[in-house]
Scaffold this active site. Structure first.
Site, short mmCIF file in Angstrom:
data_model
loop_
_atom_site.label_atom_id
_atom_site.label_comp_id
_atom_site.label_asym_id
_atom_site.label_seq_id
_atom_site.Cartn_x
_atom_site.Cartn_y
_atom_site.Cartn_z
CG HIS A 267 -1.74 -1.27 1.32
ND1 HIS A 267 -2.47 -1.80 0.29
CD2 HIS A 267 -1.87 -2.14 2.35
CE1 HIS A 267 -3.03 -2.92 0.67
NE2 HIS A 267 -2.68 -3.16 1.91
CG ASP A 297 -1.74 -7.55 6.38
OD1 ASP A 297 -2.26 -7.87 5.30
OD2 ASP A 297 -0.85 -6.68 6.47
CE1 TYR A 528 -1.03 -4.57 -4.94
CE2 TYR A 528 -2.77 -3.02 -5.45
CZ TYR A 528 -2.22 -3.96 -4.61
OH TYR A 528 -2.85 -4.29 -3.44
#
Length: 999
Positions: A267, A297, A528
């Site tokens: 991120h 996570d 991505y």
């Protein structure tokens, strides 16, 4: 004839470069950067040309390779023409390079400069962006929160606005449900943090020059104990890069490549070139490093638990959501939002694209129920019934609901009989035949705080309705209650509940109208996580499509050693760690432990940090301070945009620029990898040219250019770049996609984006799990699971040993014991740090939940004096400092003498954090609500007590795994005490003495 063509090209090349320089000042400036003599020709010397760049002038003459600074030598004539002809086939280029049919000789930095200069001559004439009437030029970019227009004038950003579609863009899709027609808005409904981008670029916390810690001497005393304490001094780029490159070589020479680690934080800034799974992975693989093995996570309870009931390992155990928008609007009668707040989490990257759809559901009269300890923004917007529940007890309520269904026959008996296994064993547990405790609504009341009558009423209404169950961030998994000690139990219950209700039948599915739009799923553009330019086939989605579509040199990390992400600080401090793998290829890989250090490899001695901070995003973050200061860590480099988080613990800081100061390309919400078809969260598929809108501020550089500069000192710059700049790589990504079939590169660069036309109604994907409910072969467009994992006929059934939804998973029967905390029969086991843990509750009586913030995205848009920090619901300015917020009920606040916006001390045995109190009835007594991922980390001593004032709530969360035998985190299993901070006045005096601005 071919010889004549090559000779003509070589003779004309200098003239082309000279003409380009006369026409374009930027290219003229490029030629003045270096003096370079280059020879280009055949290896046998039969054809070649000597080219000289000196003082910005380009000349040519006959000569030999031995006379040149740089020589580019081709094996034969066909190879040379493949390189030198316009619009070369990159597959042929890469093949020739990999097989040494072309050889580049000379200093690596000159080779990179020369080849990138040649490429720049082909791109410099492109018109980027569109001129506006007000004198600005409009560029585009894409962010973690959506695509933007960026308006620039005289080299300065004037404003950023959400991207708006025009009448030349593709039309929007429409849906017909219950006599109404619905169409999405013709603009990008971006997240709040996307609009903070301008303020982040011009933040006063930008790092604009390389820096060295004052008491760090790479050739002498390194003083690791002073990391995070000592100040920094500016140094030159040459000195910084030389120190880093020499240390990389020293580490490999003295310890081996395993001594270097790159704690990869996800991120970071958006894009297919600059993302960590692209450029950073390529850089790290070329160096060699100990991989930090990430934990799932965002999917903890789904990956370690729910997956074993139905498979879907390649989605980390979460449902896909195909066709969910249309099916829900047409068929559903009720939606249950369980630990689900899409108005805050935005489906990660989707902004507010799903908000209008949920309002359509409200318009259609679909009922809403919200199960959450916090009356969250989604519940506030949509209304309906709020059922407050104690954190981490969700599995108890779910189990009691299923008890009512079993006793009263409110479940799909035919579906259970034909599509599932193990129900009789599960039913016996519900009825108490297994342990003597019937799981009645009365049983759950003491655990959850939900009145038995409410639990029974919900069970009966649910059992008589077609219900969409919305769980976590996207409505079909991710986040939410899966991040606590009972997270696996809850996620498993969600799958079993849907199994009892006929999952996949009309109106019965997972979702909150956040995922499943009818966009074109077949138009190819890489996400991505599909590897970008990494060349990595092991830890990205590169091998699926990207590597074939965009040939590039493979990069492989030779180091097999790994360290678990959540235990990295402990591995450094204690010297060892054991972890369990996150591997979506199968359901079984997660049961095999790996250890650090691995025999034959060195422990970690160097940390290269890039991207977001572990401080505040990893549980019990305070461990990182001790790890950074540990004697075994000989060198720390941090490549950062802002002075925040972990940057202050580095020996050398390398200033990176923002995404508006470099080139990239990306698609909104296209994650790729395990989040296959992630763009179905948004209403229009939008590919954006991420323009370099301004030059990098100060001496900052793009991450790609920093990696290149370091690798040039290791003679790896040419391998890393393949002769390409970031813009060249963006063009290669463009060419690899389906975009060239619909828009030219020049037009794409000029306008800045392309909108993919929606799918024809008759070609829209089928509803997720409908195929399974109807006993057909799988017909949704996801290539999961792998063919070898179908137990019977390929494409028939689920990825389980039985091919059915298993109430008691066979996989867990094989690998766990009945008395473990992850038994095959999903028994309710109270949290090991919850309100039922008597001794702990006596000291720390409040349960803290810290979810994602509504206004920032992890650390990337928080702090930095950005506009986000001016949002009163995000931070509160007190005594000139922006404090993190902690929401507390009026009952708990009054009992502690706390008023709204008082500074409060939040603490447990792990640490102390100072927050501003947000007194609100939106949270139930006994529970406090905050947010994770503060970008600021600031330890301060006030009146003899050391406290953290940035808002690093993860200092307080436990680092214990949810269950034994997993590498899972449980940040919501956190008990704290809160009191009015007695150091408030002393803090204000300190601020006044420092000249801080007062409120």
């Amino acid at each position: 004839m071919k010889k004549i063509i090559l000779k003509t090209i070589l003779f004309a090349l200098p003239k082309v470069l000279g003409f380009t320089a006369r026409k374009h000042p930027q290219f003229r400036a490029r030629l003045k950067q270096k003096n370079c003599t280059a020879y280009m020709g055949l290896q046998d010397g039969s054809i070649g040309r000597f080219l000289q760049i000196k003082g910005g002038k380009v000349t040519t003459r006959a000569g030999t390779a031995a006379q040149a600074d740089v020589s580019i030598l081709f094996k034969d004539l066909p190879t040379a023409l493949k390189f030198m002809m316009p619009n070369p086939d990159m597959g042929e280029i890469v093949h020739a390079a990999k097989n040494f049919k072309v050889i580049a000789k000379g200093p690596d930095h000159l080779i990179v400069w020369f080849t990138q200069t040649l490429s720049m001559s082909q791109t410099i004439s492109l018109e980027m962006g569109l001129p506006m009437r007000d004198g600005t030029r409009r560029y585009t970019t894409c962010t973690n929160g959506g695509p933007l227009f960026v308006y620039v004038k005289n080299g300065r950003i004037q404003r950023v606005t959400p991207l708006e579609l025009d009448n030349k863009d593709a039309p929007s899709w429409e849906l017909h449900a219950r006599g109404k027609t619905f169409r999405p808005k013709r603009r990008a409904l971006v997240a709040p943090h996307a609009l903070s981008l301008k303020s982040l670029v011009y933040s006063e916390k930008r790092i604009l020059t390389p820096m060295k810690r004052v008491d760090f001497d790479p050739d002498g005393e390194r003083n690791p104990q002073n990391r995070g304490k000592s100040p920094y001094v500016p140094i030159s780029w040459d000195e910084a890069l030389t120190i880093v490159a020499k240390e990389i070589n020293r580490q490999k020479r003295v310890h081996g490549p395993g001594s270097i680690t790159f704690p990869m934080s996800s991120h970071h800034q958006w894009g297919n070139v600059g993302y960590y799974l692209s450029s950073l992975t390529r850089f790290a693989n070329l160096i060699g490093f100990t991989r930090v093995a990430a934990n799932p996570d965002s999917w903890e309870g789904w990956y370690w638990g729910a997956m074993h009931h139905f498979g879907n390992s390649m989605r980390i155990g979460v449902p896909a959501g195909y066709g969910g928008i249309e099916d829900c609007l047409k068929e559903a009668e009720m939606m249950v939002f369980w630990s689900c707040d899409p108005e805050s989490t935005n489906g990660a990257y989707a902004g507010f694209e799903g908000t209008p759809r949920r309002l359509w559901a409200k318009e259609l009269g679909i009922e809403f129920v919200h199960i959450d300890p916090h009356n969250n923004p989604t519940a506030q917007l949509l209304g309906g019934r709020w059922i407050p529940i104690r954190p981490q007890t969700d599995a108890a309520l779910a189990t009691a609901i299923m008890y009512v269904w079993a006793v009263e026959g409110l479940y799909d008996k035919d579906y259970v009989a034909t599509r599932t296994t193990g129900f009789d064993e599960w039913k016996a547990y519900l009825l108490g035949e297994t342990d003597g405790i019937p799981k009645t609504p009365e049983w759950q009341e003491g655990e959850t705080g939900v009145p038995a009558k409410d639990a029974r009423a919900l069970a009966r209404k649910w059992g008589n309705r077609k219900v969409y169950l919305a769980t976590g961030m996207t409505g079909n998994g991710f986040g939410g209650a899966c991040r606590g000690a009972t997270g696996q139990q809850w996620a498993r219950c969600m799958i079993m509940m849907m199994g009892m209700q006929g999952w996949g039948k009309p109106g019965v599915n997972f979702g909150c109208l956040q995922v499943g739009t009818p966009v074109d799923h077949h138009f190819y553009f890489p996400g991505y996580a599909d590897g970008g330019i990494s060349g990595d086939l092991m830890w990205t989605g590169n091998a699926v499509n990207n590597y074939q579509r965009m040939p590039h040199i493979l990069t492989m990390n030779p180091v097999k050693q790994m360290v678990p992400r959540q235990q990295l600080p402990d591995a450094i401090i204690d010297g060892h760690a054991t972890g369990y793998l996150w591997d979506g290829m199968s359901q079984e890989a997660q049961f095999a432990p790996f250890t650090y250090p691995m025999p034959g490899y060195s422990p970690i001695h160097m940390i290269y940090r890039y991207g977001g901070s572990s401080l505040s995003t990893v549980t019990r973050s305070g461990r990182w301070i001790d790890a950074y200061r540990h004697d075994s860590i000989e060198f720390v480099v941090n490549q950062s945009i802002w002075m925040e988080g972990e940057a202050q613990f580095a020996d050398i800081i390398l200033p990176a620029c923002t995404q508006l100061e470099r080139w990239d390309i990306g698609e909104w919400c296209n994650s790729g990898g395990y989040a296959h078809h992630g763009y179905t969260l948004v209403n229009h598929r939008i590919m954006a040219m991420q323009h370099k809108c301004i030059e990098p501020l100060g001496e900052s550089r793009s991450d790609y250019d920093i990696f290149t500069a370091i690798l040039e000192r290791l003679s790896l710059g040419g391998v890393f770049t393949e002769g390409c700049s970031e813009l060249d790589w963006a063009k290669r990504v463009f060419d690899s996609s389906d975009l060239p079939d619909h828009v030219s590169w020049a037009d794409f660069c000029r306008k800045g984006y392309y909108v993919v036309p929606p799918e024809k109604p008759e070609l829209r994907p089928a509803v997720d799990m409908r195929w399974f409910a109807e006993g057909r072969g799988k017909d949704v467009p996801e290539p999961h699971p792998l063919p070898s994992q179908w137990s019977e006929e390929f494409g028939k059934g689920l990825q389980t040993p039985s091919g059915k939804l298993e109430f008691v998973p066979e996989i867990l029967k094989r690998h766990t014991k009945d008395d473990s905390d992850r038994p095959a029969l999903n028994r309710y086991i109270p949290s090991w740090e919850g309100l039922g843990t008597t001794e702990l509750v006596g000291k720390y009586p409040l349960q803290m939940i810290a979810t994602h913030s509504r206004y920032s995205f992890h650390t990337s848009s928080d702090g930095k004096n950005s506009v986000t920090s001016r949002v009163q619901d995000h931070r509160a300015r007190i005594a000139g400092h922006d404090f993190w917020l902690l929401r507390i009920s009026p009952v708990d606040a009054t009992g502690r003498g706390i008023s709204h916006r008082d500074l409060v001390k939040v603490y447990n045995d792990r640490g102390v954090v100072i927050c501003a109190a947000d007194v609100s009835a939106l949270v139930v007594p006994g529970v406090v609500k905050s947010y994770e991922a503060s970008a600021e980390f600031q330890m301060l001593e006030v009146d003899g007590e050391t406290v953290e004032i940035g808002g690093c709530m993860n200092m307080l969360t436990p680092d214990r795994s949810q269950t034994q035998g997993t590498s899972s985190m449980s940040p919501n299993s956190c008990l704290v005490q809160i009191e009015k901070w007695q150091g408030t006045e002393a803090f204000k005096r300190l601020r006044a003495e420092a000249g801080a601005e007062h409120e």
